[in-house]
Write an enzyme that holds these catalytic residues in place. Structure first.
Site, PDB file in Angstrom:
ATOM      1  N   ASN A  10      11.560  46.225 -12.929  1.00 46.11           N
ATOM      2  CA  ASN A  10      10.415  46.883 -13.564  1.00 46.11           C
ATOM      3  C   ASN A  10      10.327  48.282 -12.957  1.00 46.11           C
ATOM      4  OD1 ASN A  10       7.979  47.756 -14.561  1.00 46.11           O
ATOM      5  ND2 ASN A  10       6.722  46.365 -13.311  1.00 46.11           N
ATOM      6  N   TRP A  11      10.792  49.251 -13.725  1.00 46.38           N
ATOM      7  CA  TRP A  11      10.820  50.628 -13.183  1.00 46.38           C
ATOM      8  C   TRP A  11       9.423  51.247 -13.110  1.00 46.38           C
ATOM      9  CZ3 TRP A  11      15.450  53.382 -16.140  1.00 46.38           C
ATOM     10  CH2 TRP A  11      16.655  52.764 -15.758  1.00 46.38           C
ATOM     11  N   LYS A  12       8.461  50.644 -13.783  1.00 44.46           N
ATOM     12  CA  LYS A  12       7.117  51.231 -13.893  1.00 44.46           C
ATOM     13  C   LYS A  12       7.231  52.672 -14.419  1.00 44.46           C
ATOM     14  CE  LYS A  12       5.845  48.222 -10.115  1.00 44.46           C
ATOM     15  NZ  LYS A  12       4.834  47.817  -9.170  1.00 44.46           N
ATOM     16  N   HIS A  95       1.253  42.682 -16.932  1.00 42.49           N
ATOM     17  CA  HIS A  95       1.478  43.032 -15.525  1.00 42.49           C
ATOM     18  C   HIS A  95       0.123  43.295 -14.867  1.00 42.49           C
ATOM     19  CE1 HIS A  95       2.753  45.228 -11.960  1.00 42.49           C
ATOM     20  NE2 HIS A  95       3.945  44.675 -12.129  1.00 42.49           N
ATOM     21  N   GLU A  97      -0.843  45.537 -12.978  1.00 43.00           N
ATOM     22  CA  GLU A  97      -1.282  46.944 -13.056  1.00 43.00           C
ATOM     23  C   GLU A  97      -1.922  47.230 -14.413  1.00 43.00           C
ATOM     24  OE1 GLU A  97       2.476  48.635 -11.924  1.00 43.00           O
ATOM     25  OE2 GLU A  97       2.202  47.862  -9.895  1.00 43.00           O
ATOM     26  N   GLU A 165       3.407  36.559 -10.077  1.00 38.74           N
ATOM     27  CA  GLU A 165       3.319  37.706  -9.186  1.00 38.74           C
ATOM     28  C   GLU A 165       1.976  37.690  -8.453  1.00 38.74           C
ATOM     29  OE1 GLU A 165       6.217  40.948 -10.419  1.00 38.74           O
ATOM     30  OE2 GLU A 165       4.372  41.369 -11.472  1.00 38.74           O
ATOM     31  N   GLY A 171       4.220  45.638  -4.403  1.00 37.99           N
ATOM     32  CA  GLY A 171       4.277  46.997  -3.862  1.00 37.99           C
ATOM     33  C   GLY A 171       3.715  47.119  -2.457  1.00 37.99           C
ATOM     34  N   SER A 211       7.423  42.393  -3.988  1.00 32.85           N
ATOM     35  CA  SER A 211       8.215  42.867  -2.842  1.00 32.85           C
ATOM     36  C   SER A 211       9.491  42.057  -2.623  1.00 32.85           C
ATOM     37  CB  SER A 211       7.360  42.889  -1.570  1.00 32.85           C
ATOM     38  OG  SER A 211       6.255  43.767  -1.740  1.00 32.85           O
ATOM     39  N   GLY A 232      10.130  45.368  -8.599  1.00 26.69           N
ATOM     40  CA  GLY A 232       9.616  46.717  -8.789  1.00 26.69           C
ATOM     41  C   GLY A 232      10.399  47.716  -7.957  1.00 26.69           C
ATOM     42  N   GLY A 233       9.881  48.027  -6.759  1.00 25.01           N
ATOM     43  CA  GLY A 233      10.465  49.062  -5.897  1.00 25.01           C
ATOM     44  C   GLY A 233      11.973  48.936  -5.719  1.00 25.01           C
TER      45      GLY A 233
HETATM   46  C1  PEP Z   1       6.272  44.447  -9.925  1.00 24.67           C
HETATM   47  O1  PEP Z   1       5.817  45.540 -10.181  1.00 24.67           O
HETATM   48  O2  PEP Z   1       6.336  43.588 -10.808  1.00 24.67           O
HETATM   49  C2  PEP Z   1       6.729  44.188  -8.560  1.00 24.67           C
HETATM   50  C3  PEP Z   1       7.055  42.962  -8.249  1.00 24.67           C
HETATM   51  O3  PEP Z   1       6.767  45.269  -7.707  1.00 24.67           O
HETATM   52  P1  PEP Z   1       7.377  45.275  -6.216  1.00 24.67           P
HETATM   53  O4  PEP Z   1       8.711  44.562  -6.286  1.00 24.67           O
HETATM   54  O5  PEP Z   1       7.512  46.718  -5.887  1.00 24.67           O
HETATM   55  O6  PEP Z   1       6.427  44.553  -5.340  1.00 24.67           O
END
Ligand code: PEP
Length: 249
Positions: A10-12, A95, A97, A165, A171, A211, A232-233
């Site tokens: 997920n590049w956001k 999501h 966010e 999640e 994050g 994460s 994500g990251g």
């Molecule tokens: C996400 O945004 O779905 C996510 C899991 O982010 P991260 O891996 O950065 O925690």
């Protein structure tokens, strides 16, 4: 039938179209022997460039949101048909966010999920509890609510993916332990089987997200209930994402 693991990035709101194309070009050779499904969920405006850049590879294209209406006066929104026509196969829905910053509710998550399925897209639907809810002993109650509303009207759960999640792990660098993630995903699966009996829940895939990275992917993926990850990251660098995808190597 075994549930095939699925690792999705997920590049956001990261990577311009040209940066995204460069990223997937670097990723292609690194994931060419992957045994799992590999997906990148990119900003909508990156879709054409990334589609071109992944051509001939294992990488599949995903979006980060979709509107529930077929078309109409919804300025700034994108329909499932528009995504589908561009070769998008997956779409993240609900999501945390989007729920926190853009007013997404369980009801709109449900409508978006049904619209995506109708257009032949595979929804990756995110559910999970906040830190307050976990510490207050409310995790199961929150998940029960999300499960009962977000998935109403779905007839075949082999066609969707759930991403569990925990919001406190997104994050933050604070991952759920392997056991915590396995236990909660096991709970989700049990509940889904109860609420949506006879709807192919046996083939439902449930990812962990929060994460997840090159270091912890192997341990998380070894857990019997975990069918993949939403990343994500760690999906923003080809080498890091490839290490997660190649968790079994
Ligand atoms: C996400 O945004 O779905 C996510 C899991 O982010 P991260 O891996 O950065 O925690």
């Amino acid at each position: 039938m075994a549930r095939k693991p699925i690792i999705a990035g997920n590049w956001k709101m990261n990577n311009t179209a040209s940066e995204g194309a460069e990223l997937v070009k670097a990723l292609k050779p690194l994931v060419k022997d992957a045994k799992c499904e590999v997906v990148v969920c990119v900003p909508a405006i990156d879709i054409p460039a990334v589609k071109k850049a992944i051509h001939g590879s294992k990488i599949r294209l995903g979006a980060q949101n979709v509107h529930f209406a077929e078309k109409g006066a919804y300025t700034g929104e994108i329909s499932a048909k528009m995504l589908k026509e561009y070769g998008v196969q997956y779409v993240i829905i609900g999501h945390s966010e989007r729920r926190a910053y853009f007013g997404e509710t369980d009801e709109t998550v449900n409508k978006r999920t049904l619209a995506a399925l109708n257009a032949g897209l595979t929804p990756i639907v995110c559910i999970g509890e906040s830190l307050e809810e976990r510490e207050g002993g409310l995790t199961e109650k929150v998940l029960d609510r999300q499960i009962s509303i977000d998935f109403q009207g779905i007839e075949d759960f082999s066609k969707i993916v759930i991403a569990y999640e925990p919001i406190w792990a997104i994050g933050t660098g604070r991952t759920a332990t392997d056991e915590q993630a396995n236990e909660t995903i096991g709970y989700i699966r049990k509940r889904m089987k109860k609420v949506y009996a006879h709807k192919n829940v046996g083939r439902l895939r449930i990812q962990y997200g929060g994460s997840m990275n090159a270091k912890n992917a192997k341990g998380l993926m070894a857990q019997p209930e975990i069918d993949g990850g939403l990343i994500g990251g760690a999906s923003l660098k080809a080498e890091d994402f490839a290490k997660v995808v190649n968790f079994d190597k």
